[in-house]
Write an enzyme that holds these catalytic residues in place. Sequence first.
Site, mmCIF file in Angstrom:
data_model
loop_
_atom_site.group_PDB
_atom_site.id
_atom_site.type_symbol
_atom_site.label_atom_id
_atom_site.label_comp_id
_atom_site.label_asym_id
_atom_site.label_seq_id
_atom_site.Cartn_x
_atom_site.Cartn_y
_atom_site.Cartn_z
ATOM 1 N N CYS A 74 0.968 -1.122 -0.188
ATOM 2 C CA CYS A 74 -0.119 -0.071 -0.255
ATOM 3 C C CYS A 74 0.594 1.312 -0.035
ATOM 4 O O CYS A 74 1.471 1.440 -0.919
ATOM 5 C CB CYS A 74 -0.905 0.054 1.274
ATOM 6 S SG CYS A 74 -2.388 1.224 0.984
ATOM 7 N N HIS A 95 -3.526 -5.276 0.550
ATOM 8 C CA HIS A 95 -3.099 -5.453 1.630
ATOM 9 C C HIS A 95 -2.953 -7.176 1.953
ATOM 10 O O HIS A 95 -4.089 -7.629 2.392
ATOM 11 C CB HIS A 95 -3.998 -4.872 2.971
ATOM 12 C CG HIS A 95 -3.573 -3.555 3.287
ATOM 13 N ND1 HIS A 95 -2.692 -2.971 3.986
ATOM 14 C CD2 HIS A 95 -4.347 -2.357 2.688
ATOM 15 C CE1 HIS A 95 -2.582 -1.920 3.894
ATOM 16 N NE2 HIS A 95 -3.551 -1.403 3.212
ATOM 17 N N GLU A 141 -1.509 -8.820 4.244
ATOM 18 C CA GLU A 141 -1.413 -9.281 5.637
ATOM 19 C C GLU A 141 -2.887 -9.488 6.046
ATOM 20 O O GLU A 141 -2.742 -10.167 7.140
ATOM 21 C CB GLU A 141 -0.707 -8.207 6.222
ATOM 22 C CG GLU A 141 -1.634 -7.010 6.518
ATOM 23 C CD GLU A 141 -1.112 -5.957 5.361
ATOM 24 O OE1 GLU A 141 -0.923 -4.726 5.714
ATOM 25 O OE2 GLU A 141 -0.814 -6.322 4.322
#
EC number: 6.3.5.2
Length: 539
Positions: free
Chosen positions: A81, A176, A178
């Site tokens: 990001c 993202h 994660e």
Amino acid sequence: MHDKILILDFGSQVTQLIARRVREAHVYCEIHPNDVSDEFVREYAPKGIILSGSHASTYEDHQLRAPQAVWDLGVPVLGICYGMQTMAVQLGGKVEWSDHREFGYAEVRAHGHTPLLKDIEDFSTAEGHGMLKVWMSHGDKVAALPPGFKLMASTPSCPIAGMADEARGYYAVQFHPEVTHTSKGREMIERFVLGICRAKADWVMKDHIEEAVALIRKQVGDEEVILGLSGGVDSSVAAALIHRAIGDQLTCVFVDHGLLRLDEGKMVMDMFAGRLHAKVVHIDASEQFLGHLAGVTDPEQKRKIIGREFVEVFQAEAKKLSNAKWLAQGTIYPDVVESGGTKTKKATTIKSHHNVGGLPETLGLKLLEPLRDLFKDEVRQLGVALGLPPEMVYRHPFPGPGLGVRILGEVKRDYADLLRRADAIFIEELRKTIATEQDAAAGLCEPQQVGKSWYDLTSQAFAVFLPVKSVGVMGDGRTYDYVVALRAVQTTDFMTAHWAHLPYSLLGRCSNRIINEVRGLNRVVYDVSGKPPATIEWE
């Protein structure tokens, strides 16, 4: 020595999830602020570097950049990001405002068969393009690739959603990986860490116990520690870890603030004094807490008051211990990040937690938080590794402020009595209701989860007292009583969460029992909000 991954934090609320994904690959990693020195980066000697997201804009903060050593070190780098945007800017690309901001679910097309994304896809289009289901959260976008980079991913509104310079090992994605909402995200991070960085997968919880025990002994020395025991998972594991390190130098203080779950006091004393063989002091401070909470409706003020009163109780108890110099807490990372208290101090505050936000600077005790960098699932793993019983380790989390943050508005003893009885019924029904094949067929659970209790299939479940009344009919009479909301979520890390799709029959039994057995309640509702946009607790 373990191979290490360095994560540079630019202020994202989910930076620690990156660390969690790296740890799931059994690789050691640490989070440090983005503005560490070049010397620090070189001395850390990472096998790879990950640049986090941020709430900032590359236009608004020109100082929010990665150290030059990141690009000079010659190790692979992954930008996420904002990390992608600063990579683009620092290496000669261009970033601009996007006229179509993306927040939430998105479908990304992969390009170029790069080592990071090759053969990773969620589905293919009719044209044969590999597509990924991801989570976006950005307002800026990369408008021009830096020299040496090629396109790696795109969406209709973000033509450059991923880029790669394979020769230098630089990769970046606008989404993202994660967060759990990006379905292949764990695989992407694992591929970067193990495949591209070639880090050794040799970090396990046993290593963390040894390191944590050694650190606690070094910090504490021969001084004494007091720990606030709530009966929840976090304080339980913290107590077990500290007790392993320093034994009888630890005194556990169990405070009954009048805002506990049903029969909590007896359970805690039986479990900890009996099983852990630790020193446990039981203090009834309910009058003190409820008195200070009278008339207070603001949730932040309630948390601060509860935190302040905890500190006073601990200080009073510490005076009885001649060598007490430390206050231990079961603070875990989601508590810290929601309070804007990460190591980098860059994340925005969502709400304060009594563990991290209620401590005055005049506190006469040093703070010991051995779980501060761990997620809930890692805390449970640690508890199992420490030999704690399953009923302790897998108990649903309970906030330190207790029912004080589950009673909206002013906290009253009568409200707490109603709530703890409703909550006990909800938990009892979850424990005794088993997931069936019909539940799996309806999509409420996975086939492999059939036979487990709905308590075990939810990560956290509780009731919330709403200080509003509604009209009802019981028998031939009209009632005008209070409302409770039931909340159940499923999550792996408590940073993001989905509301649990409980069977209607289970919810119906809960509602019927609560209304019939708890006089003063006549309506039950179910919370179907995820995190984000809502937090798990209502206050």
